[in-house]
Write a protein that holds these residues in place. Sequence first.
Motif, PDB file in Angstrom:
ATOM      1  N   ILE A 225       0.854  -1.192   0.000  1.00 29.20           N
ATOM      2  CA  ILE A 225       0.000   0.000   0.000  1.00 29.20           C
ATOM      3  C   ILE A 225       0.889   1.241   0.000  1.00 29.20           C
ATOM      4  CG2 ILE A 225      -1.741   1.317   1.256  1.00 29.20           C
ATOM      5  CD1 ILE A 225      -2.810  -1.337   2.334  1.00 29.20           C
ATOM      6  N   VAL A 226       0.850   2.002  -1.107  1.00 26.10           N
ATOM      7  CA  VAL A 226       1.740   3.158  -1.261  1.00 26.10           C
ATOM      8  C   VAL A 226       1.027   4.487  -1.066  1.00 26.10           C
ATOM      9  CG1 VAL A 226       3.351   1.960  -2.773  1.00 26.10           C
ATOM     10  CG2 VAL A 226       1.388   3.144  -3.773  1.00 26.10           C
ATOM     11  N   ASP A 227      -0.289   4.510  -1.155  1.00 28.94           N
ATOM     12  CA  ASP A 227      -1.016   5.763  -0.956  1.00 28.94           C
ATOM     13  C   ASP A 227      -2.408   5.445  -0.417  1.00 28.94           C
ATOM     14  OD1 ASP A 227      -1.408   8.453  -0.868  1.00 28.94           O
ATOM     15  OD2 ASP A 227      -1.758   8.721  -3.013  1.00 28.94           O
ATOM     16  N   VAL A 228      -2.945   6.371   0.356  1.00 28.20           N
ATOM     17  CA  VAL A 228      -4.266   6.185   0.959  1.00 28.20           C
ATOM     18  C   VAL A 228      -5.004   7.520   0.945  1.00 28.20           C
ATOM     19  CG1 VAL A 228      -5.559   5.502   3.015  1.00 28.20           C
ATOM     20  CG2 VAL A 228      -3.383   4.375   2.494  1.00 28.20           C
ATOM     21  N   ALA A 229      -6.242   7.487   0.504  1.00 25.19           N
ATOM     22  CA  ALA A 229      -7.107   8.671   0.575  1.00 25.19           C
ATOM     23  C   ALA A 229      -8.097   8.464   1.713  1.00 25.19           C
ATOM     24  CB  ALA A 229      -7.846   8.885  -0.740  1.00 25.19           C
ATOM     25  N   VAL A 230      -8.248   9.483   2.540  1.00 21.36           N
ATOM     26  CA  VAL A 230      -9.156   9.405   3.695  1.00 21.36           C
ATOM     27  C   VAL A 230      -9.984  10.681   3.737  1.00 21.36           C
ATOM     28  CG1 VAL A 230      -9.326   9.166   6.193  1.00 21.36           C
ATOM     29  CG2 VAL A 230      -7.451   8.033   4.979  1.00 21.36           C
ATOM     30  N   TRP A 231     -11.291  10.530   3.853  1.00 20.71           N
ATOM     31  CA  TRP A 231     -12.159  11.691   4.030  1.00 20.71           C
ATOM     32  C   TRP A 231     -13.489  11.248   4.627  1.00 20.71           C
ATOM     33  CZ3 TRP A 231     -11.921   8.948  -0.407  1.00 20.71           C
ATOM     34  CH2 TRP A 231     -13.088   8.705  -1.117  1.00 20.71           C
ATOM     35  N   SER A 232     -14.231  12.225   5.100  1.00 21.54           N
ATOM     36  CA  SER A 232     -15.537  11.951   5.696  1.00 21.54           C
ATOM     37  C   SER A 232     -16.616  12.572   4.814  1.00 21.54           C
ATOM     38  CB  SER A 232     -15.616  12.527   7.112  1.00 21.54           C
ATOM     39  OG  SER A 232     -16.898  12.310   7.674  1.00 21.54           O
ATOM     40  N   PRO A 233     -17.360  11.752   4.073  1.00 21.25           N
ATOM     41  CA  PRO A 233     -18.397  12.294   3.199  1.00 21.25           C
ATOM     42  C   PRO A 233     -19.592  12.848   3.974  1.00 21.25           C
ATOM     43  CG  PRO A 233     -18.484   9.902   3.210  1.00 21.25           C
ATOM     44  CD  PRO A 233     -17.273  10.284   3.997  1.00 21.25           C
TER      45      PRO A 233
END
Length: 375
Positions: A225-233
């Motif tokens: 795993i080289v990148d991760v997107a995290v957000w709260s919709p």
Amino acid sequence: MVDLKTLPEPEFITVDWNQQYAEIVKSYEQIVGIPLSKGQVESLMIATFAYRENLLRIAINDTAKQNLLAYARGGMLDHLGVLLGVTRLPAAAAITTLRFTFETALTSPLLIPKGTKVMSKDNKVIFATSEDVNAGTGIAYIDVPASCTEAGESGNGYLAGDINQLIDPLPYVQTVENITLTYGGADIESDDHLRMRIQIAPESFSTAGPEGAYEYWAKTAHQDIVDVAVWSPEPGKVKVVPLLKGGGIPDADMLAIVKNILNSEKRRVLTDQVIVEAPVVVNYSIDVQLYIYTSFSMLSDVILAKANDNLQSYRDSVKEHLGVDIVPEQIVEILQKITGVYRAVVSQPVYTTLARNEVAICTGITITIAGSVDG
């Protein structure tokens, strides 16, 4: 997060052979009271001493830089990680699902013991069942999880049906084969991946569920795993989108691994509903025409090869990051830096903005020499 590559390289002690040589010569001349010529034996000895001192200074600089996250490697990087509770991820074995098919429907229960081995048809890898499984009566086959007996990437990429030679005999079993692509095998965590996790590790200390904490724990799930997107919709929901190295899209099993890591009560805010999804792929192609200086016409093949190498590097960089826009002007800039290129015209791609959960994947690169100019 600070890009460590943008930091200036530190120099703890000056490394300059000429300076060291000049200083020793000056000291020698002050002691003996006569000038020293370069042809004298003493001058050659001093040159050797200066060379040895320069090597020592290089070693001192390197040793000092090992205390900095941007330059530490190997065991020294492990020691820096321990300060923040981060340890290097060990090598992981590839996994798959094996299907055991029986000669006829079972008339009595059959135990398929943990560790039952099945070899690949190319005789290179062996997978073993990961748990004891009891096959009940009346069934014609049963699926069992299995992992490669050797950790590392060697067990990856075997297609369904490639793992099919039963090593440990079992009664009533007619055939056995993997029904899923083998994946998940990884070598011991690289310095670059470990360095990235150490840098964001402080985010994991918070109990409030910040974006960085989810990113840290997601990257801890697997070395690939080289990148991760995290957000709260919306309030109470957290979306996590992991991307694998080389622009790989995680399958359902990998997403489950990430979700299990994030759903620990010690890592997830109790009110958060964590949703782990695969990235959305945005395909694009690169089609460029180069105009070169007439004086470089004889080197057109060299220019084409350099352009192709540069664009492949661009492609490889973009596909390992989420939410990176496709900007034709960046491609022009890369090509204009090549000696001999007068002008670069990009037909494809067009400017495209990507959402945080999207990854740009290049499907092809076409480069042509459109003409030459005097400039």
